[in-house]
Design an enzyme around this catalytic site. Sequence first.
Site, PDB file in Angstrom:
ATOM      1  N   CYS A 183      24.280  47.491  41.103  1.00 46.60           N
ATOM      2  CA  CYS A 183      24.292  48.319  39.879  1.00 46.60           C
ATOM      3  C   CYS A 183      23.753  47.599  38.645  1.00 46.60           C
ATOM      4  O   CYS A 183      23.376  48.248  37.672  1.00 46.60           O
ATOM      5  CB  CYS A 183      25.708  48.802  39.582  1.00 46.60           C
ATOM      6  SG  CYS A 183      26.404  49.801  40.890  1.00 46.60           S
TER       7      CYS A 183
ATOM      8  N   ASN B 288      27.760  57.810  38.974  1.00 44.33           N
ATOM      9  CA  ASN B 288      27.281  56.428  39.007  1.00 44.33           C
ATOM     10  C   ASN B 288      25.932  56.383  39.717  1.00 44.33           C
ATOM     11  O   ASN B 288      25.860  56.600  40.923  1.00 44.33           O
ATOM     12  CB  ASN B 288      28.316  55.562  39.739  1.00 44.33           C
ATOM     13  CG  ASN B 288      27.918  54.106  39.834  1.00 44.33           C
ATOM     14  OD1 ASN B 288      26.817  53.714  39.445  1.00 44.33           O
ATOM     15  ND2 ASN B 288      28.812  53.295  40.365  1.00 44.33           N
TER      16      ASN B 288
ATOM     17  N   HIS C 182      27.463  50.453  31.927  1.00 40.44           N
ATOM     18  CA  HIS C 182      27.389  50.996  33.281  1.00 40.44           C
ATOM     19  C   HIS C 182      28.486  52.053  33.407  1.00 40.44           C
ATOM     20  O   HIS C 182      29.576  51.904  32.846  1.00 40.44           O
ATOM     21  CB  HIS C 182      27.591  49.886  34.304  1.00 40.44           C
ATOM     22  CG  HIS C 182      27.482  50.372  35.709  1.00 40.44           C
ATOM     23  ND1 HIS C 182      26.413  51.118  36.150  1.00 40.44           N
ATOM     24  CD2 HIS C 182      28.315  50.247  36.776  1.00 40.44           C
ATOM     25  CE1 HIS C 182      26.595  51.427  37.414  1.00 40.44           C
ATOM     26  NE2 HIS C 182      27.737  50.923  37.826  1.00 40.44           N
TER      27      HIS C 182
HETATM   28  O1  UT7 Z   1      29.465  50.443  40.660  1.00 37.83           O
HETATM   29  C1  UT7 Z   1      30.432  49.984  41.579  1.00 37.83           C
HETATM   30  C2  UT7 Z   1      31.008  51.179  42.256  1.00 37.83           C
HETATM   31  N1  UT7 Z   1      32.417  51.254  42.406  1.00 37.83           N
HETATM   32  C3  UT7 Z   1      33.310  51.580  41.451  1.00 37.83           C
HETATM   33  O2  UT7 Z   1      33.032  51.598  40.327  1.00 37.83           O
HETATM   34  C4  UT7 Z   1      34.692  51.931  41.881  1.00 37.83           C
HETATM   35  C5  UT7 Z   1      35.771  51.498  40.969  1.00 37.83           C
HETATM   36  N2  UT7 Z   1      37.005  52.145  41.368  1.00 37.83           N
HETATM   37  C6  UT7 Z   1      37.310  53.382  40.949  1.00 37.83           C
HETATM   38  O3  UT7 Z   1      36.573  53.984  40.197  1.00 37.83           O
HETATM   39  C7  UT7 Z   1      38.617  53.997  41.414  1.00 37.83           C
HETATM   40  O4  UT7 Z   1      39.390  53.020  42.061  1.00 37.83           O
HETATM   41  C8  UT7 Z   1      38.388  55.205  42.356  1.00 37.83           C
HETATM   42  C9  UT7 Z   1      37.835  56.394  41.561  1.00 37.83           C
HETATM   43  C10 UT7 Z   1      37.439  54.846  43.472  1.00 37.83           C
HETATM   44  C11 UT7 Z   1      39.720  55.646  42.959  1.00 37.83           C
HETATM   45  O5  UT7 Z   1      40.656  55.949  41.931  1.00 37.83           O
HETATM   46  P1  UT7 Z   1      42.145  55.403  42.019  1.00 37.83           P
HETATM   47  O6  UT7 Z   1      42.865  55.929  40.866  1.00 37.83           O
HETATM   48  O7  UT7 Z   1      42.057  53.893  42.159  1.00 37.83           O
HETATM   49  O8  UT7 Z   1      42.681  56.079  43.335  1.00 37.83           O
HETATM   50  P2  UT7 Z   1      43.246  55.391  44.661  1.00 37.83           P
HETATM   51  O9  UT7 Z   1      42.180  54.672  45.389  1.00 37.83           O
HETATM   52  O10 UT7 Z   1      44.484  54.644  44.300  1.00 37.83           O
HETATM   53  O11 UT7 Z   1      43.663  56.676  45.499  1.00 37.83           O
HETATM   54  C12 UT7 Z   1      44.718  57.520  45.072  1.00 37.83           C
HETATM   55  C13 UT7 Z   1      44.873  58.645  46.089  1.00 37.83           C
HETATM   56  C14 UT7 Z   1      44.932  58.154  47.524  1.00 37.83           C
HETATM   57  O12 UT7 Z   1      45.830  58.985  48.216  1.00 37.83           O
HETATM   58  P3  UT7 Z   1      47.352  58.513  48.474  1.00 37.83           P
HETATM   59  O13 UT7 Z   1      47.242  57.244  49.280  1.00 37.83           O
HETATM   60  O14 UT7 Z   1      47.940  58.299  47.129  1.00 37.83           O
HETATM   61  O15 UT7 Z   1      47.928  59.662  49.241  1.00 37.83           O
HETATM   62  C15 UT7 Z   1      43.541  58.409  48.037  1.00 37.83           C
HETATM   63  O16 UT7 Z   1      43.509  58.602  49.436  1.00 37.83           O
HETATM   64  O17 UT7 Z   1      43.724  59.508  46.003  1.00 37.83           O
HETATM   65  C16 UT7 Z   1      43.164  59.678  47.310  1.00 37.83           C
HETATM   66  N3  UT7 Z   1      41.734  59.872  47.178  1.00 37.83           N
HETATM   67  C17 UT7 Z   1      41.194  61.082  46.948  1.00 37.83           C
HETATM   68  N4  UT7 Z   1      41.751  62.295  46.820  1.00 37.83           N
HETATM   69  C18 UT7 Z   1      40.931  63.325  46.580  1.00 37.83           C
HETATM   70  C19 UT7 Z   1      40.737  58.949  47.235  1.00 37.83           C
HETATM   71  N5  UT7 Z   1      39.564  59.543  47.042  1.00 37.83           N
HETATM   72  C20 UT7 Z   1      39.810  60.874  46.863  1.00 37.83           C
HETATM   73  C21 UT7 Z   1      39.003  61.986  46.611  1.00 37.83           C
HETATM   74  N6  UT7 Z   1      39.606  63.192  46.473  1.00 37.83           N
HETATM   75  N7  UT7 Z   1      37.657  61.890  46.485  1.00 37.83           N
END
Ligand code: UT7
Length: 376
Positions: A111, A279, A249
């Site tokens: 990125c 992104n 970014h």
């Molecule tokens: O340029 C580099 C690219 N990467 C990034 O920038 C990623 C940086 N990270 C993030 O932006 C965030 O960590 C995410 C947006 C990827 C995830 O957000 P979060 O608040 O950290 O959520 P989480 O991973 O803790 O997941 C929370 C819940 C989980 O379910 P449970 O275990 O609480 O039942 C996930 O399985 O949300 C679930 N989940 C979703 N639900 C609906 C994960 N992805 C999704 C989705 N839709 N797309």
Amino acid sequence: MPYAAITGWGKCMPPAVLTNADIATFLDTSDEWIVTRTGMRERRISHVPATDLAAVAGARALACAGLDPADLDLIVYGSCSYDEQVPNSASGVQVLLGAANAGAMDINTACTSFLYGLSSASALVRTGVVRNALVLGVELISPYMDWSNRNVAVLFGDGAAAVVLQASGREEGVLAEHLGCHADARQVLRIRGMGCSYANRGVLYGHTQWDFDGQEIFRRAVKGMTQATARALAKGNIDAGAIDLVIPHQANMRIIESVAKLAHIPMDKVFLTVERYANMSAATVPVALVEALEAGRVRPGALLLTPAFGAGLTLCSHVIRWGERVTPLGTSTAALPPCTRSALEMVNDYRALAARRAESEPGLRAPRFAESGPLA
Ligand code: UT7
């Protein structure tokens, strides 16, 4: 030593829009989850190869600078999604632009590729190796996205943008930057299926599985972008209060808000595209820069800050002094061919192909990854 002024800018966004509701037709997700966790509402899906997006963005940037393609000395193509590994993508852009006198190189720091490219090209301009350079940030993520994985499929989009750098006696362009890499955490973002580790192992290029520890990337991104910003400001002896506009970014709205807060910069000084484009990896910052100019958010002589991070985990922050001109010298007629399919139709094609491939291919295990410490 001359400065490397940014004299031209241009973007090329593919027209097909993939909404959160579109993604919810094939993944267990919702508009509400995606908006509240990321700030994203839609992203673009390209109907053309990445070098075509790049060439249109490049032609627009050259017209904006009033520069003939033949006067370009260097093309730097920042990306991690090349149309082909060999020959490189910058040479493809050279052909499409008719920039026959330019050297051509690709830079992949994921990125942050555009910004690492901006540092490299600025240094080459400042040391007199080249006078005129085109720096591109391009990403075509949709063909190698794992569309069955909701952890990543909602986060990314396609796009391209470019800037022209020219040697200048005025104090313009990149004034100070910090480049870094949290390589100890490089395993938290890996795309299995791209690269020589997978060659001749029965894996088709483009059949990917993403290793993606979202929370760890989030934590590292906030820390890395904040640290890089503090170091760039210190190098330039610049106070955060002097920054006119932050063009970060845009991987997650919550990451941007955290970095702005830690850097003591109010959100009304931050330019956002995350809602409309998600992104776009290397294309994110240059597309946002072009849109900030189009929106009249960059005033003559403005001081800009561009904190970013990406796989690797690479990180950087640049302090950029804008010049007097904030409007294009000219416009280009370059344009993409019409797009006859919807974004959802194109994504559904990728999904159908992936499903067919998965039946005949082995698991995506690579033999060796460098994760251990220094050699004994
Ligand atoms: O340029 C580099 C690219 N990467 C990034 O920038 C990623 C940086 N990270 C993030 O932006 C965030 O960590 C995410 C947006 C990827 C995830 O957000 P979060 O608040 O950290 O959520 P989480 O991973 O803790 O997941 C929370 C819940 C989980 O379910 P449970 O275990 O609480 O039942 C996930 O399985 O949300 C679930 N989940 C979703 N639900 C609906 C994960 N992805 C999704 C989705 N839709 N797309």
